[in-house]
Design a protein around this motif. Sequence first.
Motif, PDB file in Angstrom:
ATOM      1  N   GLU A   1       0.877  -1.076  -0.087  1.00  0.00           N
ATOM      2  CA  GLU A   1       0.384   0.248  -0.075  1.00  0.00           C
ATOM      3  C   GLU A   1       0.834   1.028  -0.143  1.00  0.00           C
ATOM      4  N   ILE A   2       1.984   1.750   1.418  1.00  0.00           N
ATOM      5  CA  ILE A   2       2.921   2.871   0.790  1.00  0.00           C
ATOM      6  C   ILE A   2       3.379   2.394  -0.431  1.00  0.00           C
ATOM      7  N   GLN A   3       3.633   1.538  -0.861  1.00  0.00           N
ATOM      8  CA  GLN A   3       4.497   1.573  -2.225  1.00  0.00           C
ATOM      9  C   GLN A   3       3.357   1.673  -2.950  1.00  0.00           C
ATOM     10  N   ALA A   4       2.342   1.744  -3.460  1.00  0.00           N
ATOM     11  CA  ALA A   4       1.512   2.796  -4.068  1.00  0.00           C
ATOM     12  C   ALA A   4       1.083   4.387  -4.243  1.00  0.00           C
ATOM     13  N   MET A   5       0.915   4.215  -2.595  1.00  0.00           N
ATOM     14  CA  MET A   5       0.969   5.731  -2.133  1.00  0.00           C
ATOM     15  C   MET A   5       1.882   6.473  -2.719  1.00  0.00           C
ATOM     16  N   ASP A   6       2.856   6.042  -2.510  1.00  0.00           N
ATOM     17  CA  ASP A   6       3.932   7.248  -2.395  1.00  0.00           C
ATOM     18  C   ASP A   6       4.367   8.492  -4.015  1.00  0.00           C
ATOM     19  N   PRO A   7       3.858   7.566  -4.566  1.00  0.00           N
ATOM     20  CA  PRO A   7       3.964   8.567  -6.063  1.00  0.00           C
ATOM     21  C   PRO A   7       2.528   9.301  -6.119  1.00  0.00           C
ATOM     22  N   VAL A   8       1.737   8.992  -5.652  1.00  0.00           N
ATOM     23  CA  VAL A   8       0.220   9.653  -5.156  1.00  0.00           C
ATOM     24  C   VAL A   8       1.348  10.885  -4.542  1.00  0.00           C
ATOM     25  N   ILE A   9       1.285  10.783  -3.266  1.00  0.00           N
ATOM     26  CA  ILE A   9       1.499  11.913  -2.283  1.00  0.00           C
ATOM     27  C   ILE A   9       2.408  12.463  -2.460  1.00  0.00           C
ATOM     28  N   ASN A  10       3.756  12.126  -3.594  1.00  0.00           N
ATOM     29  CA  ASN A  10       5.001  13.463  -4.172  1.00  0.00           C
ATOM     30  C   ASN A  10       4.427  14.279  -4.718  1.00  0.00           C
ATOM     31  N   ARG A  11       3.328  13.171  -6.017  1.00  0.00           N
ATOM     32  CA  ARG A  11       2.886  13.867  -6.792  1.00  0.00           C
ATOM     33  C   ARG A  11       2.134  15.318  -6.717  1.00  0.00           C
ATOM     34  N   HIS A  12       1.499  15.447  -5.094  1.00  0.00           N
ATOM     35  CA  HIS A  12       0.404  16.084  -4.606  1.00  0.00           C
ATOM     36  C   HIS A  12       0.739  16.898  -3.755  1.00  0.00           C
ATOM     37  N   ILE A  13       1.514  16.619  -2.621  1.00  0.00           N
ATOM     38  CA  ILE A  13       2.208  17.123  -1.612  1.00  0.00           C
ATOM     39  C   ILE A  13       3.597  17.600  -1.888  1.00  0.00           C
ATOM     40  N   ASN A  14       4.596  18.945  -2.034  1.00  0.00           N
ATOM     41  CA  ASN A  14       6.278  19.136  -1.774  1.00  0.00           C
ATOM     42  C   ASN A  14       6.423  18.708  -0.636  1.00  0.00           C
ATOM     43  N   MET A  15       7.693  18.724  -0.309  1.00  0.00           N
ATOM     44  CA  MET A  15       8.142  18.343   1.027  1.00  0.00           C
ATOM     45  C   MET A  15       8.454  19.897   2.163  1.00  0.00           C
ATOM     46  N   ILE A  16       8.143  20.397   1.489  1.00  0.00           N
ATOM     47  CA  ILE A  16       8.047  21.870   2.168  1.00  0.00           C
ATOM     48  C   ILE A  16       6.591  22.005   3.301  1.00  0.00           C
ATOM     49  N   THR A  17       6.153  21.568   2.994  1.00  0.00           N
ATOM     50  CA  THR A  17       4.262  21.585   3.324  1.00  0.00           C
ATOM     51  C   THR A  17       4.688  20.271   5.160  1.00  0.00           C
ATOM     52  N   PHE A  18       5.229  19.240   4.441  1.00  0.00           N
ATOM     53  CA  PHE A  18       5.779  18.496   5.185  1.00  0.00           C
ATOM     54  C   PHE A  18       6.335  19.499   6.950  1.00  0.00           C
ATOM     55  N   ASP A  19       7.558  19.829   6.453  1.00  0.00           N
ATOM     56  CA  ASP A  19       8.088  20.576   6.906  1.00  0.00           C
ATOM     57  C   ASP A  19       7.426  21.874   7.720  1.00  0.00           C
ATOM     58  N   LEU A  20       6.403  22.112   7.134  1.00  0.00           N
ATOM     59  CA  LEU A  20       5.607  23.481   7.758  1.00  0.00           C
ATOM     60  C   LEU A  20       4.962  22.729   8.966  1.00  0.00           C
ATOM     61  N   ALA A  21       4.125  21.375   8.329  1.00  0.00           N
ATOM     62  CA  ALA A  21       3.022  21.549   9.276  1.00  0.00           C
ATOM     63  C   ALA A  21       3.780  20.471  10.888  1.00  0.00           C
ATOM     64  N   SER A  22       5.124  20.221  10.241  1.00  0.00           N
ATOM     65  CA  SER A  22       6.068  19.569  11.568  1.00  0.00           C
ATOM     66  C   SER A  22       5.981  20.176  12.181  1.00  0.00           C
ATOM     67  N   GLN A  23       6.564  22.302  11.980  1.00  0.00           N
ATOM     68  CA  GLN A  23       6.931  23.005  12.747  1.00  0.00           C
ATOM     69  C   GLN A  23       5.605  23.274  13.629  1.00  0.00           C
ATOM     70  N   GLN A  24       4.511  23.528  12.711  1.00  0.00           N
ATOM     71  CA  GLN A  24       3.357  24.310  13.295  1.00  0.00           C
ATOM     72  C   GLN A  24       2.707  23.726  14.087  1.00  0.00           C
ATOM     73  N   LEU A  25       2.644  22.574  14.144  1.00  0.00           N
ATOM     74  CA  LEU A  25       2.270  21.050  15.593  1.00  0.00           C
ATOM     75  C   LEU A  25       3.469  21.164  16.820  1.00  0.00           C
ATOM     76  N   GLY A  26       4.588  21.675  16.326  1.00  0.00           N
ATOM     77  CA  GLY A  26       5.491  21.696  17.514  1.00  0.00           C
ATOM     78  C   GLY A  26       5.845  19.936  17.315  1.00  0.00           C
ATOM     79  N   LEU A  27       6.192  19.473  16.536  1.00  0.00           N
ATOM     80  CA  LEU A  27       6.720  18.293  15.853  1.00  0.00           C
ATOM     81  C   LEU A  27       8.529  17.965  16.417  1.00  0.00           C
ATOM     82  N   SER A  28       9.045  18.992  15.958  1.00  0.00           N
ATOM     83  CA  SER A  28       9.920  19.319  15.640  1.00  0.00           C
ATOM     84  C   SER A  28      11.404  18.744  16.315  1.00  0.00           C
TER      85      SER A  28
END
Length: 92
Positions: free
Chosen positions: A47-74
């Motif tokens: 399932e993960i191998q099937a989802m990875d290309p979809v996620i990478n096509r629609h979301i850039n990594m800076i989005t994950f970094d920003l969400a992590s910072q805003q949620l205090g997950l750093s």
Amino acid sequence: MEFSNVEIPMIEGLTQIEIAIMLEKYTLLLGMLQYGTAEEKAKAKEEIQAMDPVINRHINMITFDLASQQLGLSEASEGMDLILNKTFCSLE
């Protein structure tokens, strides 16, 4: 100051709710990889191998970094990076 598309968080082609559902599923799959039976781990890997290309096509990594910072997950992200690296190395 101008930003390139790589420097700003971007979600394209999916709604925020679609992304949230997809990421929740991804989180559950990571749990299956860590704690599941051999059968569950195989299914999660598939399932993960099937989802990875979809996620990478629609979301850039800076989005994950920003969400992590805003949620205090750093602080926790270093530990999570180790878990993810271990998990994804075992997928190959």
